[in-house]
Design a protein around this motif. Structure first.
Motif, PDB file in Angstrom:
ATOM      1  N   VAL A 173       0.870  -1.265  -0.121  1.00 27.15           N
ATOM      2  CA  VAL A 173       0.169   0.137  -0.081  1.00 27.15           C
ATOM      3  C   VAL A 173       0.904   1.313  -0.014  1.00 27.15           C
ATOM      4  N   ASP A 174       0.838   2.081  -1.043  1.00 29.06           N
ATOM      5  CA  ASP A 174       1.515   3.353  -1.085  1.00 29.06           C
ATOM      6  C   ASP A 174       0.543   4.458  -0.772  1.00 29.06           C
ATOM      7  N   TYR A 175       0.713   5.547   0.218  1.00 28.83           N
ATOM      8  CA  TYR A 175      -0.005   6.663   0.204  1.00 28.83           C
ATOM      9  C   TYR A 175       0.690   7.526  -0.794  1.00 28.83           C
ATOM     10  N   LEU A 176       0.005   8.084  -1.699  1.00 25.34           N
ATOM     11  CA  LEU A 176       0.792   8.881  -2.870  1.00 25.34           C
ATOM     12  C   LEU A 176       0.602  10.399  -2.552  1.00 25.34           C
ATOM     13  N   PHE A 177      -0.475  10.808  -2.353  1.00 27.54           N
ATOM     14  CA  PHE A 177      -0.499  12.359  -2.099  1.00 27.54           C
ATOM     15  C   PHE A 177      -1.897  12.735  -1.543  1.00 27.54           C
ATOM     16  N   ASN A 185     -16.074  19.822  -6.684  1.00 30.00           N
ATOM     17  CA  ASN A 185     -17.531  20.604  -6.987  1.00 30.00           C
ATOM     18  C   ASN A 185     -18.526  19.580  -6.727  1.00 30.00           C
ATOM     19  N   PRO A 186     -19.522  19.624  -5.539  1.00 31.62           N
ATOM     20  CA  PRO A 186     -19.059  20.568  -4.450  1.00 31.62           C
ATOM     21  C   PRO A 186     -18.057  20.014  -3.621  1.00 31.62           C
ATOM     22  N   PRO A 187     -17.496  20.729  -2.850  1.00 28.18           N
ATOM     23  CA  PRO A 187     -16.229  20.279  -1.938  1.00 28.18           C
ATOM     24  C   PRO A 187     -16.633  19.688  -0.841  1.00 28.18           C
ATOM     25  N   PRO A 188     -15.972  18.396  -0.595  1.00 27.50           N
ATOM     26  CA  PRO A 188     -16.364  17.644   0.608  1.00 27.50           C
ATOM     27  C   PRO A 188     -15.729  18.371   1.863  1.00 27.50           C
ATOM     28  N   LYS A 189     -16.417  17.959   3.050  1.00 27.82           N
ATOM     29  CA  LYS A 189     -16.241  18.593   4.337  1.00 27.82           C
ATOM     30  C   LYS A 189     -14.678  18.093   4.750  1.00 27.82           C
ATOM     31  N   VAL A 190     -13.987  17.115   4.144  1.00 25.54           N
ATOM     32  CA  VAL A 190     -12.842  16.309   4.407  1.00 25.54           C
ATOM     33  C   VAL A 190     -11.890  16.382   3.572  1.00 25.54           C
ATOM     34  N   LEU A 191     -10.544  16.196   3.929  1.00 24.42           N
ATOM     35  CA  LEU A 191      -9.444  16.143   2.856  1.00 24.42           C
ATOM     36  C   LEU A 191      -9.636  14.555   2.358  1.00 24.42           C
ATOM     37  N   SER A 192      -8.871  14.557   1.037  1.00 28.23           N
ATOM     38  CA  SER A 192      -8.870  13.474   0.227  1.00 28.23           C
ATOM     39  C   SER A 192      -7.559  13.064   0.143  1.00 28.23           C
ATOM     40  N   ALA A 193      -7.295  11.620  -0.364  1.00 24.76           N
ATOM     41  CA  ALA A 193      -5.871  11.031  -0.673  1.00 24.76           C
ATOM     42  C   ALA A 193      -5.913  10.152  -1.588  1.00 24.76           C
ATOM     43  N   VAL A 194      -4.939   9.961  -2.132  1.00 21.90           N
ATOM     44  CA  VAL A 194      -4.737   9.082  -3.394  1.00 21.90           C
ATOM     45  C   VAL A 194      -3.696   7.883  -2.686  1.00 21.90           C
ATOM     46  N   ILE A 195      -4.279   6.662  -3.056  1.00 26.51           N
ATOM     47  CA  ILE A 195      -3.347   5.516  -2.556  1.00 26.51           C
ATOM     48  C   ILE A 195      -3.326   4.519  -3.835  1.00 26.51           C
ATOM     49  N   ARG A 196      -2.498   3.730  -3.636  1.00 22.39           N
ATOM     50  CA  ARG A 196      -2.177   2.554  -4.672  1.00 22.39           C
ATOM     51  C   ARG A 196      -1.843   1.269  -4.109  1.00 22.39           C
ATOM     52  N   LEU A 197      -2.546   0.361  -4.310  1.00 24.35           N
ATOM     53  CA  LEU A 197      -2.356  -1.234  -3.982  1.00 24.35           C
ATOM     54  C   LEU A 197      -1.799  -1.899  -4.987  1.00 24.35           C
ATOM     55  N   SER A 198      -0.700  -2.412  -4.633  1.00 26.13           N
ATOM     56  CA  SER A 198       0.129  -3.378  -5.776  1.00 26.13           C
ATOM     57  C   SER A 198       0.043  -4.628  -5.252  1.00 26.13           C
ATOM     58  N   ARG A 199      -0.583  -5.371  -5.964  1.00 25.20           N
ATOM     59  CA  ARG A 199      -0.654  -6.766  -5.148  1.00 25.20           C
ATOM     60  C   ARG A 199       0.523  -7.567  -5.264  1.00 25.20           C
ATOM     61  N   ASN A 200       0.879  -8.314  -3.862  1.00 27.15           N
ATOM     62  CA  ASN A 200       2.036  -9.016  -3.744  1.00 27.15           C
ATOM     63  C   ASN A 200       2.154 -10.199  -4.840  1.00 27.15           C
ATOM     64  N   GLU A 201       3.365 -10.604  -5.074  1.00 25.50           N
ATOM     65  CA  GLU A 201       3.471 -11.652  -6.020  1.00 25.50           C
ATOM     66  C   GLU A 201       2.692 -12.891  -6.092  1.00 25.50           C
ATOM     67  N   THR A 202       2.624 -13.341  -4.670  1.00 23.63           N
ATOM     68  CA  THR A 202       1.820 -14.388  -4.418  1.00 23.63           C
ATOM     69  C   THR A 202       0.432 -13.721  -3.690  1.00 23.63           C
ATOM     70  N   PRO A 203      -0.550 -14.007  -4.228  1.00 23.88           N
ATOM     71  CA  PRO A 203      -1.693 -13.481  -3.400  1.00 23.88           C
ATOM     72  C   PRO A 203      -2.567 -14.332  -2.386  1.00 23.88           C
ATOM     73  N   GLN A 204      -1.400 -15.062  -1.587  1.00 20.37           N
ATOM     74  CA  GLN A 204      -1.736 -16.230  -0.929  1.00 20.37           C
ATOM     75  C   GLN A 204      -0.831 -16.144   0.320  1.00 20.37           C
ATOM     76  N   LEU A 205      -1.217 -16.183   1.556  1.00 18.20           N
ATOM     77  CA  LEU A 205      -0.497 -16.243   2.840  1.00 18.20           C
ATOM     78  C   LEU A 205      -0.213 -17.634   3.123  1.00 18.20           C
ATOM     79  N   ASP A 206       1.314 -17.618   3.717  1.00 17.82           N
ATOM     80  CA  ASP A 206       1.791 -18.818   4.193  1.00 17.82           C
ATOM     81  C   ASP A 206       1.295 -19.607   5.613  1.00 17.82           C
ATOM     82  N   CYS A 207      -0.174 -19.483   5.512  1.00 17.15           N
ATOM     83  CA  CYS A 207      -1.041 -20.023   6.510  1.00 17.15           C
ATOM     84  C   CYS A 207      -2.432 -20.259   6.129  1.00 17.15           C
ATOM     85  N   ASP A 208      -3.043 -20.766   7.142  1.00 22.34           N
ATOM     86  CA  ASP A 208      -4.538 -20.869   6.996  1.00 22.34           C
ATOM     87  C   ASP A 208      -5.425 -19.489   7.167  1.00 22.34           C
TER      88      ASP A 208
END
Ligand SMILES: C[S@@+](CC[C@H](N)C(=O)[O-])C[C@H]1O[C@@H](n2cnc3c(N)ncnc32)[C@H](O)[C@@H]1O
Length: 269
Positions: A173-177, A185-208
């Motif tokens: 997970v990368d927090y970009l900006f 328009n209209p402006p939201p009441k909160v700040l926003s941020a852009v992130i990127r998710l890049s999947r790990n090579e193996t989308p599995q965990l070494d466990c149950d």
């Protein structure tokens, strides 16, 4: 002529609907930066944009002609607007709820997701990504800043929680900006941020994995308790042999620690 222009402008703007989380981005530079944040690797050929609205991101996305782009918006007014704007898209422009979308009907292989997401359904969007991690290799998206921070949070920080662990178990997970409210328009009441998710090579965990999810949930649902106590519904305290991780609270454990714990519980229960 002027009258026509004014009339045309009014007709060509989608009215912002609060219940659909519609805050339209008005800054083209930011839109381009978001689209350029997609890595667009060789590992996929299709991209889905969630909530295109009036198409400020789509304009840049559709220039990446080597990728097959799909747009899905729940709002019929946006859909009709985009039908006129991009007539060549045909059935790749979809008027439906992303949360109900059956990916297997549209995507044959891995694909990426992009969006300036509706903030009222952020968690559901992220859990749908997780449920479909075998196919979703990358996500670039704008969220409410606090949600983006939770996604990228590290163990020990106050933002670190269930969402951080689940996402980071399968994605880098990368927090970009950060993005100010004034560019919408209209402006939201909160700040926003852009992130990127890049999947790990193996989308599995070494466990149950099912037990991993259960342990993470149990740990954070009783986050003031040590793991030994918080997970006692999954393994009785007297059954599990001592381990330093058991003396900690869930908020201190990394993904790797949760995997270690899962394997320990699997062996001992
Ligand atoms: C924050 S606006 C972003 C619009 C546009 N991408 C932009 O940046 O200006 C969110 C968009 O998501 C759409 N939307 C809301 N809920 C949705 C859902 N469940 N499925 C698909 N689209 C949805 C809204 O209609 C809206 O167009």
């Amino acid at each position: 002529m002027t009258l026509f222009a004014v009339k045309y402008n009014i007709m060509s703007i989608v009215r912002a609907k609060k219940h659909l989380g519609q805050h339209f981005l008005t800054d083209k530079n930011i839109a381009e930066k978001i689209v350029n944040s997609l890595k667009l690797t060789d590992s996929y050929k299709q991209v889905l944009e969630v909530g295109p609205g009036m198409g400020i991101l789509s304009d840049f996305l559709l220039k990446k002609t080597e990728y097959e782009t799909y747009l899905i918006d729940i709002d019929t007014e946006s859909f009709q607007f985009l039908q006129k704007k991009y007539p060549a898209l045909g059935s790749r422009l979809i008027n439906a709820d992303f949360l109900e979308m059956d990916f297997s009907q549209t995507f044959t292989g891995p694909f990426a997701i992009i969006g300036n997401f509706p903030y009222n359904i952020s968690s559901q969007i992220l859990f749908k990504v997780l449920d479909n991690r075998q196919q979703v290799v990358e996500v670039v998206g704008m969220f409410q800043k606090e949600v983006a921070e939770r996604c990228a949070a590290k163990p020990g920080s106050k933002e670190y929680g269930i969402l951080s662990v689940f996402l980071q178990a399968y994605y880098k997970v990368d927090y970009l900006f950060t993005v100010k409210a004034g560019v919408f328009n209209p402006p939201p009441k909160v700040l926003s941020a852009v992130i990127r998710l890049s999947r790990n090579e193996t989308p599995q965990l070494d466990c149950d994995e099912k037990l991993f999810w259960q342990l993470v949930k149990a740990g954070f649902n009783q986050r003031r308790k040590t793991l030994r106590n918080a997970i006692s519904s999954l393994i009785p305290k007297e059954k599990i042999t001592d381990h330093p991780l058991l003396d900690l609270r869930a908020e201190r454990l990394s993904v790797a620690d949760f995997v270690t714990l899962t394997n320990k519980v699997t062996a001992e229960r």
